[in-house]
Design a protein around this motif. Structure first.
Motif, PDB file in Angstrom:
ATOM      1  N   ILE A 104       0.788  -1.241   0.000  1.00 39.79           N
ATOM      2  CA  ILE A 104       0.000   0.000   0.000  1.00 39.79           C
ATOM      3  C   ILE A 104       0.816   1.286   0.000  1.00 39.79           C
ATOM      4  O   ILE A 104       0.220   2.373   0.019  1.00 39.79           O
ATOM      5  CB  ILE A 104      -0.946   0.024   1.216  1.00 39.79           C
ATOM      6  CG1 ILE A 104      -0.138   0.037   2.511  1.00 39.79           C
ATOM      7  CG2 ILE A 104      -1.908  -1.148   1.187  1.00 39.79           C
ATOM      8  CD1 ILE A 104      -0.974   0.305   3.730  1.00 39.79           C
ATOM      9  N   ALA A 105       2.135   1.213  -0.009  1.00 40.96           N
ATOM     10  CA  ALA A 105       2.926   2.449   0.099  1.00 40.96           C
ATOM     11  C   ALA A 105       2.612   3.414  -1.029  1.00 40.96           C
ATOM     12  O   ALA A 105       2.556   4.629  -0.827  1.00 40.96           O
ATOM     13  CB  ALA A 105       4.416   2.122   0.113  1.00 40.96           C
ATOM     14  N   GLU A 106       2.402   2.905  -2.245  1.00 44.07           N
ATOM     15  CA  GLU A 106       2.139   3.772  -3.395  1.00 44.07           C
ATOM     16  C   GLU A 106       0.669   4.171  -3.486  1.00 44.07           C
ATOM     17  O   GLU A 106       0.353   5.306  -3.836  1.00 44.07           O
ATOM     18  CB  GLU A 106       2.582   3.080  -4.681  1.00 44.07           C
ATOM     19  CG  GLU A 106       4.084   2.848  -4.764  1.00 44.07           C
ATOM     20  CD  GLU A 106       4.481   2.211  -6.083  1.00 44.07           C
ATOM     21  OE1 GLU A 106       3.581   1.956  -6.914  1.00 44.07           O
ATOM     22  OE2 GLU A 106       5.685   1.970  -6.272  1.00 44.07           O
ATOM     23  N   THR A 107      -0.242   3.248  -3.189  1.00 43.88           N
ATOM     24  CA  THR A 107      -1.673   3.529  -3.360  1.00 43.88           C
ATOM     25  C   THR A 107      -2.297   4.232  -2.156  1.00 43.88           C
ATOM     26  O   THR A 107      -3.224   5.017  -2.302  1.00 43.88           O
ATOM     27  CB  THR A 107      -2.429   2.217  -3.625  1.00 43.88           C
ATOM     28  OG1 THR A 107      -2.165   1.299  -2.550  1.00 43.88           O
ATOM     29  CG2 THR A 107      -1.983   1.604  -4.935  1.00 43.88           C
ATOM     30  N   HIS A 108      -1.801   3.949  -0.965  1.00 45.53           N
ATOM     31  CA  HIS A 108      -2.365   4.548   0.248  1.00 45.53           C
ATOM     32  C   HIS A 108      -1.246   5.052   1.159  1.00 45.53           C
ATOM     33  O   HIS A 108      -1.059   4.542   2.278  1.00 45.53           O
ATOM     34  CB  HIS A 108      -3.239   3.541   1.000  1.00 45.53           C
ATOM     35  CG  HIS A 108      -4.426   3.074   0.227  1.00 45.53           C
ATOM     36  ND1 HIS A 108      -5.551   3.847   0.044  1.00 45.53           N
ATOM     37  CD2 HIS A 108      -4.665   1.910  -0.429  1.00 45.53           C
ATOM     38  CE1 HIS A 108      -6.441   3.180  -0.684  1.00 45.53           C
ATOM     39  NE2 HIS A 108      -5.914   2.012  -0.986  1.00 45.53           N
TER      40      HIS A 108
END
Length: 404
Positions: free
Chosen positions: A265-269
């Protein structure tokens, strides 16, 4: 170390202990700010925990679940460390040089410890050597950001060596600080990594399969639900439980949870990092450091101040010297050109505390290290956090002043 029934009956209740821990958690950053960062907040947490704990005036203790909250704080600390770790820093030629310098430092530390304590078991010597070769990347990041060098070659070098200085000791703890043979330990570690890989793949497949999952999680984010944060805690506890099932240290499970979370999730959230830092640094991690300070015996440190100083110098030699030599003599395409930057890098890399605390806890729990030795090692780690970044800043200021 076990406490007698009389000692347990005299120990403070969990609520009273948590009250004083909360007071310390509030006072530490305020005191650090008033001192203009001269003494880092983490050092103040340790010192006040030591003064208030069983080895001090005795108004705090670990009974009633305080030790469990401390363990969760340890898990959150290394989950965030794994989350902040960019895997790209571990690869390429600079990453390989960072791994080689860490291994060289571990061998150097093992040699120094063996010369001093030849009669101890090999595992006990390894425990001390691992403690001497860590880097407190989570502690260094705010310092490097504040100095404005994070995006410069020096900052990138600190990130690379810091990443290896956190991951290397965690892996070494899992393989070497165990009753198994090294081959059996490697097999168990491989099984754990395979299990962690499965745990990482399943959520990714589910997210890819259900296209509307992003909107669903967005709806469940706010209010009283906070589902993503609950899922992160579930992931953390799953990996910690898996590590414990394989008889590995929970630090490895927490670190793996952070790496998996970053990949998911680092990139999306990216906004979830703020929620995790709020829970971690706002609540659980201060409890861990205060409780760790409660385990320091100031009398043991005061009885042997020479050993304290020797450990500080040993950390500088075992961790800082190989980093400096690798940067000076091993070409990897991104070498620091100036002597003062290499000296700063060595000092930053030798700044270690969280992993020293974790290693000493594991070693004392396994009977590999005395409480007095563990107290002195933690005190030495706190000293590196206090002195080494200040020395690096002093080098930078003197260099800037010398420029025309």
């Amino acid at each position: 170390m076990t406490l007698s029934a009389e000692a347990l009956s005299d120990s403070p209740s969990a609520i009273v202990s948590l009250f004083w821990i909360a007071v310390v958690a509030v006072l530490a950053p305020i005191a650090s700010r008033l001192l203009r960062g001269f003494i880092p907040a983490v050092v103040i947490l340790l010192v006040l925990g030591m003064l208030l704990g069983p080895n001090g005036i005795g108004i705090t203790g670990t009974a009633g679940g305080v030790d469990l909250l401390s363990e969760l704080g340890l898990g959150m600390l290394f989950l965030l460390a794994g989350y902040e770790l960019d895997p790209r820093l571990l690869g390429g030629k600079p990453g390989r040089v960072a791994w080689l310098t860490w291994l060289a430092g571990l061998l150097l530390a093992l040699g120094m410890v063996w010369l001093v304590a030849r009669g101890d078991s090999f595992t006990a010597l390894v425990a001390v050597a691992i403690a001497l070769t860590s880097t407190a990347l989570g502690t260094l990041l705010p310092i490097v950001k504040q100095d404005g060098v994070l995006d410069q070659p020096l900052g990138r070098a600190v990130l690379a060596h810091g990443a290896v200085g956190e991951l290397g000791p965690v892996l070494a703890m899992s393989v070497l600080l165990t009753s198994r043979s090294p081959v059996a330990a490697v097999v168990v570690l491989a099984l754990f990594l395979a299990a962690a890989g499965v745990i990482a793949v399943v959520p990714r497949r589910l997210l890819d399969r259900f296209a509307g999952s992003g909107g669903f999680f967005a709806e469940m984010w706010a209010g009283t639900t906070q589902l993503p944060v609950r899922l992160v805690f579930l992931l953390l506890l799953i990996l910690m439980a898996v590590a414990e099932t394989f008889d590995l240290d929970i630090v490895l499970g927490a670190f793996a949870a952070g790496l998996i979370l970053r990949s998911l999730i680092a990139e999306t959230h990216p906004e979830i990092e703020h929620s995790l830092e709020t829970i971690g640094f706002g609540l659980l991690i201060p409890i861990f450091f205060v409780v760790s300070g409660m385990g320091i015996d100031p009398a043991a440190v005061a009885r042997n101040p020479v050993m304290w100083i020797v450990f500080v110098l040993a950390i500088a030699l075992a961790r800082g010297l190989p980093v400096w030599a690798g940067e000076r003599f091993v070409a990897h395409g991104e070498n620091l050109e100036s002597a003062h930057e290499r000296a700063q890098l060595a000092l930053y890399a030798a700044t270690g505390l969280p992993i020293i605390v974790a290693v000493t806890q594991v070693a004392t729990g396994a009977g590999l290290m005395s409480d007095a030795l563990a107290s002195t090692l933690v005190a030495a780690g706190a000293t590196t956090v206090l002195l080494f970044p200040l020395a690096a800043k002093a080098i930078a200021r003197s260099t800037a002043a010398a420029r025309p």
